[in-house]
Design an enzyme around this catalytic site. Sequence first.
Site, mmCIF file in Angstrom:
data_model
loop_
_atom_site.group_PDB
_atom_site.id
_atom_site.type_symbol
_atom_site.label_atom_id
_atom_site.label_comp_id
_atom_site.label_asym_id
_atom_site.label_seq_id
_atom_site.Cartn_x
_atom_site.Cartn_y
_atom_site.Cartn_z
ATOM 1 C CD GLN A 1 -6.618 13.695 6.828
ATOM 2 O OE1 GLN A 1 -5.447 13.868 7.144
ATOM 3 N NE2 GLN A 1 -7.625 14.022 7.637
ATOM 4 C CE LYS B 1 -7.057 10.471 -2.631
ATOM 5 N NZ LYS B 1 -6.526 9.736 -3.800
ATOM 6 C CG ASP C 1 0.999 6.398 -7.104
ATOM 7 O OD1 ASP C 1 2.208 6.127 -7.099
ATOM 8 O OD2 ASP C 1 0.473 7.140 -6.258
#
Length: 509
Positions: A139, A155, A290
């Site tokens: 998160q 992060k 990604d």
Amino acid sequence: MRGPHNIWRLIRTGATFERTGAMAVALEAMQVTPRLRFAARLLGWPFKWLGLQGDLALPPVTRALTALGPAYIKFGQVLSTRPDIVGEELAMQLKYLQDQLPPFSTDVAKAMVAEELRLPVDEVFSSFSAPVAAASIAQVHRATLRSNGQDVAVKVLRPGIERAFRRDIDAFYFAARAIEFVSPASRRLRPLDVISHFEGVVLGELDLRLESSAASEFADNTKNDAGFQVPKVVWDLSGRTVMTLDWAAGINLADNAAIDSAGLDRRALGARVLQLFLSHALRDGFFHGDMHQGNLKVAANGDLIAYDFGIMGRIDEYTRRVYAEILMGFIGRDYRRVAEVHFEAGYVPPDRDIDEFARALRAVGEPIFGLEATRVSMARLLSYLFEVTERFGMETRTELILLQRTMVVVEGVARSLDPNINIWQVAKPVVETYVSRNVGPLALLRDLAQTARVLARFGPRLPRLVEAALIAQADAPPAVRQRPRLFVLRLVLAAFVVFALGIWLGHIL
């Protein structure tokens, strides 16, 4: 850990889909055949009571995937970019998985940051927000550096995430072995190699030092790309479980309404997403693996901003040329050349009929030309491609798995911005530019120069190599012994050619 006990994990997967109502929704959205639908329901229904309940506030499929864990969430993230496969409604529901998962405690995050940096959080940051995004592995918190007032993104890995991922991967390994045992024909797809590749990618994502390195390399490669930004890593505030980057302000690429309100051109953004991905993959051989909407923003000036660099792909120069020639062949509708490239690269066994393979490729490519993206069923297209690969004995190319998967995701992102985008027309200029620079006479000269430089590094060893060769020649049986003068002349001539070629090509290139 990959023993029969994983049967429980697989049973609970089907049971969870049944209990949450996700099984029926998923099968209906993907338009599964009645026979397969009946088999799936038959296998899952008896164990329904064993399934996980999940968050009752979420839609069925999202609820099931979040309950099952991070590996399943990753799968859902990919499907969220493919409305042509799962339908518009389900794709919108799955976007929740990209960056809106339940966060863990901010106090826990601060404790992890303090432990990693070996400094009190309040000493490093003047502010440290609640989570602004929560995904399957980590998160993100917005913070302000006490030293200079700069806004940064911090992060933090989820506690216990590595153990959870290993549990899921173990179950996937067990499933892959079971599939190979039950269906020997499936071994050509190398399911174990596929899972091994997935494991390597995911475990790499669990070390934020590697992600920091990838972000830095990606930023260096793309610093001159117009309309593209990569946040810089704050190295002294990053480690294995914590990564600190410049704060990236912008609109989430999934928010079409906000993009339209800002007066930004979604058609141009869709084309740029696809072209940048192809450029990074072909030009650099290093690409973001990604690139779903949750990892992309658009700045006020229209620049695309990429972040989350845990999954990065790398392909060598030879594979890039093969990939480009295949794309160029499809774009130019030269299916014979596409077939030849497959055979030259060893993707298809040499005993197969190249003309038959070219005809099969034509059947795949022709239906997509001249059609809007909304009229192309990628599900049917991929299904036919699978039949073609099975027929011609093609094996799964593990080095291309991430490239192929990311291409699917990027295409979905581009389509979400511009439903009528023509993928081939947008890709054509990027592929043509790469082919013109890397396939042909200039590329041959560059390859020769590189080869000469490599060989020239052995220059100091040439006298010793010549001496060893002469000794071996003298000790050889008469039947295989060559004339010494001719042999030495060839060695000296070869050395001269190597040095001369290296110097000449070094100057002109």
